[in-house]
Design a protein around this motif. Sequence first.
Motif, mmCIF file in Angstrom:
data_model
loop_
_atom_site.group_PDB
_atom_site.id
_atom_site.type_symbol
_atom_site.label_atom_id
_atom_site.label_comp_id
_atom_site.label_asym_id
_atom_site.label_seq_id
_atom_site.Cartn_x
_atom_site.Cartn_y
_atom_site.Cartn_z
ATOM 1 N N ALA A 195 45.528 40.784 32.649
ATOM 2 C CA ALA A 195 44.382 40.508 33.534
ATOM 3 C C ALA A 195 43.637 39.228 33.123
ATOM 4 N N PRO A 196 43.308 39.036 31.840
ATOM 5 C CA PRO A 196 42.671 37.771 31.442
ATOM 6 C C PRO A 196 43.571 36.558 31.685
ATOM 7 N N ALA A 197 44.884 36.714 31.477
ATOM 8 C CA ALA A 197 45.809 35.598 31.729
ATOM 9 C C ALA A 197 45.774 35.215 33.211
ATOM 10 N N ALA A 198 45.742 36.229 34.083
ATOM 11 C CA ALA A 198 45.662 35.955 35.526
ATOM 12 C C ALA A 198 44.308 35.349 35.883
ATOM 13 N N TYR A 199 43.278 35.767 35.174
ATOM 14 C CA TYR A 199 41.934 35.186 35.359
ATOM 15 C C TYR A 199 41.987 33.684 35.096
ATOM 16 N N HIS A 200 42.652 33.301 34.002
ATOM 17 C CA HIS A 200 42.786 31.877 33.679
ATOM 18 C C HIS A 200 43.731 31.173 34.649
ATOM 19 N N ALA A 201 44.694 31.914 35.177
ATOM 20 C CA ALA A 201 45.602 31.334 36.168
ATOM 21 C C ALA A 201 44.839 30.949 37.427
ATOM 22 N N ALA A 202 43.842 31.753 37.768
ATOM 23 C CA ALA A 202 43.018 31.441 38.944
ATOM 24 C C ALA A 202 42.228 30.156 38.740
ATOM 25 N N SER A 203 42.028 29.782 37.460
ATOM 26 C CA SER A 203 41.337 28.522 37.150
ATOM 27 C C SER A 203 42.294 27.342 37.161
ATOM 28 N N GLY A 204 43.590 27.628 37.268
ATOM 29 C CA GLY A 204 44.588 26.565 37.274
ATOM 30 C C GLY A 204 45.206 26.299 35.921
ATOM 31 N N ASN A 205 44.838 27.098 34.909
ATOM 32 C CA ASN A 205 45.362 26.876 33.561
ATOM 33 C C ASN A 205 46.764 27.453 33.377
ATOM 34 N N LEU A 206 47.095 28.481 34.148
ATOM 35 C CA LEU A 206 48.405 29.124 34.089
ATOM 36 C C LEU A 206 48.884 29.387 35.502
ATOM 37 N N ASN A 207 50.147 29.772 35.620
ATOM 38 C CA ASN A 207 50.700 30.181 36.908
ATOM 39 C C ASN A 207 50.762 31.703 36.922
ATOM 40 N N VAL A 208 50.122 32.343 37.889
ATOM 41 C CA VAL A 208 50.009 33.798 37.888
ATOM 42 C C VAL A 208 51.372 34.480 38.002
ATOM 43 N N PHE A 209 52.307 33.868 38.726
ATOM 44 C CA PHE A 209 53.641 34.462 38.857
ATOM 45 C C PHE A 209 54.398 34.397 37.532
ATOM 46 N N LEU A 210 54.201 33.319 36.789
ATOM 47 C CA LEU A 210 54.833 33.208 35.475
ATOM 48 C C LEU A 210 54.179 34.164 34.475
ATOM 49 N N VAL A 211 52.892 34.408 34.649
ATOM 50 C CA VAL A 211 52.209 35.390 33.799
ATOM 51 C C VAL A 211 52.872 36.750 33.940
ATOM 52 N N VAL A 212 53.074 37.176 35.194
ATOM 53 C CA VAL A 212 53.725 38.474 35.454
ATOM 54 C C VAL A 212 55.159 38.464 34.945
ATOM 55 N N LEU A 213 55.870 37.360 35.169
ATOM 56 C CA LEU A 213 57.272 37.262 34.750
ATOM 57 C C LEU A 213 57.403 37.384 33.235
ATOM 58 N N PHE A 214 56.632 36.585 32.485
ATOM 59 C CA PHE A 214 56.750 36.608 31.026
ATOM 60 C C PHE A 214 56.262 37.942 30.451
ATOM 61 N N ALA A 215 55.226 38.512 31.050
ATOM 62 C CA ALA A 215 54.748 39.818 30.594
ATOM 63 C C ALA A 215 55.818 40.884 30.798
ATOM 64 N N THR A 216 56.495 40.827 31.942
ATOM 65 C CA THR A 216 57.517 41.815 32.255
ATOM 66 C C THR A 216 58.749 41.638 31.374
ATOM 67 N N ILE A 217 59.130 40.395 31.116
ATOM 68 C CA ILE A 217 60.263 40.139 30.211
ATOM 69 C C ILE A 217 59.938 40.676 28.812
ATOM 70 N N GLY A 218 58.719 40.418 28.342
ATOM 71 C CA GLY A 218 58.311 40.927 27.038
ATOM 72 C C GLY A 218 58.353 42.443 26.982
ATOM 73 N N ALA A 219 57.864 43.082 28.044
ATOM 74 C CA ALA A 219 57.872 44.547 28.101
ATOM 75 C C ALA A 219 59.295 45.090 28.091
#
Length: 215
Positions: free
Chosen positions: A33-57
């Motif tokens: 959730a915080p990573a997506a929060y920062h993605a909304a600021s343009g610091n990260l890509n929200v789709f990549l956040v979900v992708l990397f989180a899911t790969i890690g899981a």
Amino acid sequence: MNWLLNNLTYPNILLLMLLESTVVPVPSELVVAPAAYHAASGNLNVFLVVLFATIGAAIGASINYVVALYVGRPVIYKFANSKWGKMCMLNQEKVEKSERYFDNHGVVATLTGRLIPGIRHLISLPAGLARMNYWKFLLYTTLGAGVWHSILAALGWYLHSVVPESELDATIEKYNHYIVLGIVAIVALVIVYFVVKHYRKKGKQASEEATDNKE
């Protein structure tokens, strides 16, 4: 750990979610959730956040699966009851709870279990103990993790427009209660669907057998 939580790069997100899916108590709510929060600021890509989180899981869950497959129940229980297990907030009761959930819901538990707090990071253990087909396990656990991370990412993205970063963690904890209730409702519906589907298939097979016997 605090440094990783305060520096949410893609590799760090992957590592944290890998740890969360083993036995290390890392709340995914305070990562995705915080990573997506920062993605909304343009610091990260929200789709990549979900992708990397899911790969890690998926990697972390696979580690649990392989460990359970090869070391067996006695060793897992011994670790859960050890000092190291307690440091990871584990005990035999929690492991047994995940086993009961798996036994009651079958292979679909690896999908729905990924959405339930307290079960999520342990559901891969009974899958390994039961020698569930690994590729089926990996598919279900990846889908479940992807759904969970997508929900958390949507929450983080939304919160960017309504709360300052200083209030983010407290707000996530507040919303998390409602998310859990919603997830439990979704899981219940999924389970009902699979149960109804199973009995319909069973009834259809019985009907076909009865027809064949008459002929």
